[in-house]
Design a protein around this motif. Structure first.
Motif, short mmCIF file in Angstrom:
data_model
loop_
_atom_site.label_atom_id
_atom_site.label_comp_id
_atom_site.label_asym_id
_atom_site.label_seq_id
_atom_site.Cartn_x
_atom_site.Cartn_y
_atom_site.Cartn_z
N ASN A 93 -27.19 -5.87 -4.01
CA ASN A 93 -27.48 -4.64 -5.55
C ASN A 93 -26.47 -4.73 -6.53
O ASN A 93 -26.54 -3.33 -7.19
N ALA A 94 -25.36 -5.12 -5.93
CA ALA A 94 -23.29 -5.00 -6.67
C ALA A 94 -23.43 -5.88 -8.25
O ALA A 94 -24.13 -6.42 -8.67
N ILE A 95 -23.84 -4.84 -9.54
CA ILE A 95 -23.53 -5.14 -11.05
C ILE A 95 -21.89 -4.49 -11.27
O ILE A 95 -21.13 -3.84 -10.61
N HIS A 96 -20.72 -6.27 -11.32
CA HIS A 96 -19.20 -5.83 -11.95
C HIS A 96 -19.42 -5.75 -13.46
O HIS A 96 -20.00 -6.37 -14.16
N LEU A 97 -18.91 -4.93 -13.53
CA LEU A 97 -18.01 -4.79 -15.46
C LEU A 97 -16.53 -5.74 -15.95
O LEU A 97 -15.68 -5.76 -14.69
N TRP A 98 -16.16 -7.02 -16.10
CA TRP A 98 -15.58 -7.20 -16.47
C TRP A 98 -14.98 -7.63 -17.97
O TRP A 98 -15.56 -6.63 -18.65
N GLU A 99 -13.51 -6.42 -18.09
CA GLU A 99 -12.77 -6.46 -19.52
C GLU A 99 -11.75 -7.30 -19.49
O GLU A 99 -11.48 -7.41 -18.92
N PRO A 100 -12.36 -7.52 -20.88
CA PRO A 100 -11.24 -8.83 -21.62
C PRO A 100 -9.88 -8.47 -21.60
O PRO A 100 -9.57 -6.87 -22.34
N THR A 101 -9.08 -8.86 -20.83
CA THR A 101 -7.08 -8.49 -21.50
C THR A 101 -6.77 -9.94 -22.66
O THR A 101 -6.94 -10.47 -22.81
N THR A 102 -5.31 -8.86 -22.73
CA THR A 102 -4.62 -10.19 -23.48
C THR A 102 -4.52 -11.85 -22.94
O THR A 102 -4.75 -11.49 -21.41
N GLY A 103 -4.51 -12.77 -23.00
CA GLY A 103 -3.57 -14.03 -22.38
C GLY A 103 -5.00 -14.11 -21.97
O GLY A 103 -4.64 -15.60 -20.51
N GLY A 104 -5.65 -14.65 -22.40
CA GLY A 104 -7.69 -15.33 -21.64
C GLY A 104 -8.03 -14.90 -20.26
O GLY A 104 -8.46 -15.51 -19.48
N LYS A 105 -7.73 -13.64 -19.29
CA LYS A 105 -7.86 -13.05 -18.37
C LYS A 105 -8.67 -11.70 -18.71
O LYS A 105 -9.18 -11.41 -19.88
N TRP A 106 -9.07 -11.61 -17.58
CA TRP A 106 -9.83 -10.73 -17.62
C TRP A 106 -10.44 -9.40 -16.26
O TRP A 106 -9.34 -10.03 -15.30
N ILE A 107 -10.52 -7.88 -16.45
CA ILE A 107 -9.80 -7.22 -14.83
C ILE A 107 -11.79 -7.07 -14.65
O ILE A 107 -11.94 -6.70 -15.37
N VAL A 108 -11.83 -7.04 -13.73
CA VAL A 108 -13.07 -6.68 -13.02
C VAL A 108 -12.85 -5.67 -12.48
O VAL A 108 -12.42 -5.67 -11.53
N ASP A 109 -14.06 -4.59 -12.54
CA ASP A 109 -13.78 -3.10 -11.63
C ASP A 109 -14.39 -3.94 -10.20
O ASP A 109 -15.72 -3.92 -10.78
N LYS A 110 -13.12 -3.35 -9.05
CA LYS A 110 -13.63 -3.35 -7.90
C LYS A 110 -15.10 -2.55 -7.78
O LYS A 110 -15.45 -3.27 -6.44
N LYS A 111 -15.02 -1.27 -7.97
CA LYS A 111 -16.34 -0.42 -7.68
C LYS A 111 -17.51 -0.64 -8.71
O LYS A 111 -17.64 -1.03 -10.19
N PRO A 112 -18.25 -1.56 -8.38
CA PRO A 112 -20.25 -2.15 -9.05
C PRO A 112 -20.79 -0.39 -9.37
O PRO A 112 -20.55 0.78 -8.33
#
Length: 481
Positions: free
Chosen positions: A261-280
């Motif tokens: 039932n969980a949906i996670h949002l990935w936000e792009p950062t510099t250097g070809g990486k992502w910050i994924v919000d741990k709170k879905p």
């Protein structure tokens, strides 16, 4: 919805349907019997007697090819390229990416595929006026045309089979089966995969695309699987999943949804990486089956679930969805947000039905259209990138259908059209929806279909027995085609 994972059994020759009167939606395979009239055969409705055979009509297509990658692929995506924003003339070439469903976890791979020399032909629109204008010309040139066709080994007006597509493949090792794969619109070499291991991974396939861009056919040594480290792995999902979508507006923004039932949002950062919000994002009471970003609003997305609800979310307000409606009485397997008419969303259900929704008046039982044609679960649905009223659907009943919501039944126009046909065609059953434009068959256990965003009216579908590439001939009769 149960998604089966089966070993490939090899491709089958596709059996097609043909729609000579597009307003009627006459989409059928014809059963040919000596001294018997041609009949329209409806899958899931009509049976087959001993000795009866479905006849494949190649004139129903401007293009039809098949290929397979050894293992079946549950999901694939078309990778945008720099060969032209809108292409129509054959031959074509394209890139796509897919993920395998192998017998053992270690045998799986992400496959980057290049297909070149996709042959076919364009036809003149088959309308009464066009037929009147061309009748004398056709008669005078028929003899020379037949001679030319015979020299190519084909029948008049049939899709040329004298040339075949060139297939190139690069396999990248992937631990576990690939449930879904999606390529970023803005950077097509960046690919996300949802694995049955419970991990979402992001890959850079640029090197493989470059190695195939020279157009040199693969040798035996190039079909091996290479090992490559992903750009990023997210292990925060508590179960495997299928929902995955890149933002068409914000490059690199990604959504992933799981069976818990969980949906996670990935936000792009510099250097070809992502910050994924741990709170879905949470709100669904059962598995999140599909996700779609809005084509016009950067912070808005839609989700569907086994709980039968369709939800609209705003990433700036995570506490709950902005809108939630009970859209179906069974699992909602797939959704598609219309990029040409952004107020429209299509949803496909486990009971074989699909519905069209208008976001300007989104509430329960307020759907724009409800179609009950398919006899098995809807496995994929997608709006055309070139015609706002057209969409494609695949189902567990082994059919790929194309629908045009702008079509209505017109008895007078149908009669006029039939009068100009050189050969009598089978009459369509009266209960076929007039919006049903085309039916494609021959693939077993269809899983996913996509329109090519840059090649007009070209579709690719995947099934348990491989891929088909097709362009129905009657799509050119549509306005704007």
């Amino acid at each position: 919805m149960a998604r089966t994972k089966k070993k490939a059994h090899g491709g089958k020759k596709s059996k097609a349907t043909r729609n000579d009167v597009m307003q009627v939606g006459e989409a059928s395979n014809a059963i040919q019997q000596p001294q018997q009239p041609t009949k329209v055969w409806q899958p899931g409705v009509d049976g087959m007697e001993d000795g009866e055979e479905l006849q494949f009509d190649p004139t129903a297509y401007d293009c039809l090819h098949a290929f397979h990658l050894g293992w079946p692929c549950l999901s694939f995506d078309i990778m945008r390229d720099s060969q032209g924003v809108l292409r129509t003339d054959f031959p074509h070439s394209l890139f796509c990416v897919s993920g395998t469903q192998a017998d053992q976890p270690a045998n799986n791979a992400v496959a980057v595929v290049r297909l070149a020399n996709i042959t076919g032909q364009r036809r003149k629109p088959k309308t009464p006026s066009a037929m009147e204008e061309d009748e004398s010309e056709s008669e005078s040139e028929s003899e020379s045309d037949e001679e030319e066709d015979e020299s190519m080994g084909t029948e008049p007006n049939h899709v040329s089979q004298s040339k075949h597509p060139v297939l190139q493949v690069r396999f990248v090792a992937h631990q576990g089966c690939v449930n879904r794969v999606r390529a970023m619109m803005q950077q097509p070499h960046i690919v996300a995969t949802w694995g049955d291991s419970g991990y979402v991974q992001v890959w850079d396939m640029a090197a493989h695309i470059r190695s195939m861009s020279g157009g040199i056919p693969d040798g035996p040594g190039l079909r091996t699987t290479v090992r490559q480290a992903p750009l990023q792995i997210f292990t925060g999902h508590k179960d495997e999943g299928f929902a995955l979508d890149w933002s068409p507006i914000t490059a690199g923004r990604l959504l992933s949804g799981d069976c818990r039932n969980a949906i996670h949002l990935w936000e792009p950062t510099t250097g070809g990486k992502w910050i994924v919000d741990k709170k879905p994002f949470q709100g669904h009471s059962a598995s999140v089956e599909d996700l779609q970003w809005s084509p016009t609003e950067a912070d808005v997305f839609a989700s569907c679930s086994v709980d039968g609800t369709l939800r609209i979310w705003d990433t700036r307000h995570r506490e709950q969805s902005a809108i939630s409606i009970k859209a179906h009485d069974a699992d909602i397997n797939v959704i598609s947000w219309n990029r040409l008419a952004s107020c429209m969303i299509a949803s496909g259900c486990d009971d074989g039905t699909f519905r069209i929704w208008d976001l300007r008046s989104l509430k329960e039982d307020a759907f724009v259209a409800h179609f009950k044609y398919h006899k098995g679960a809807i496995t994929s649905i997608e709006w055309s990138p070139h015609e706002a009223s057209t969409l494609s659907v695949t189902s567990a009943d082994h059919q790929l259908t194309i629908w045009d919501l702008s079509l209505e039944r017109d008895a007078e126009e149908e009669a006029e059209y039939q009068a100009f046909l050189k050969q009598q065609q089978a009459e369509a059953p009266a209960d076929l929806p007039p919006q049903l434009l085309f039916v494609h068959q021959g693939q077993k256990d269809l899983k996913e279909v996509h329109w090519h965003p840059q090649i007009k009216d070209l579709l690719i579908s995947t099934a348990a027995d491989g891929f088909n590439i097709l362009r129905p001939s009657n799509l050119e009769n549509l306005p704007g085609a």
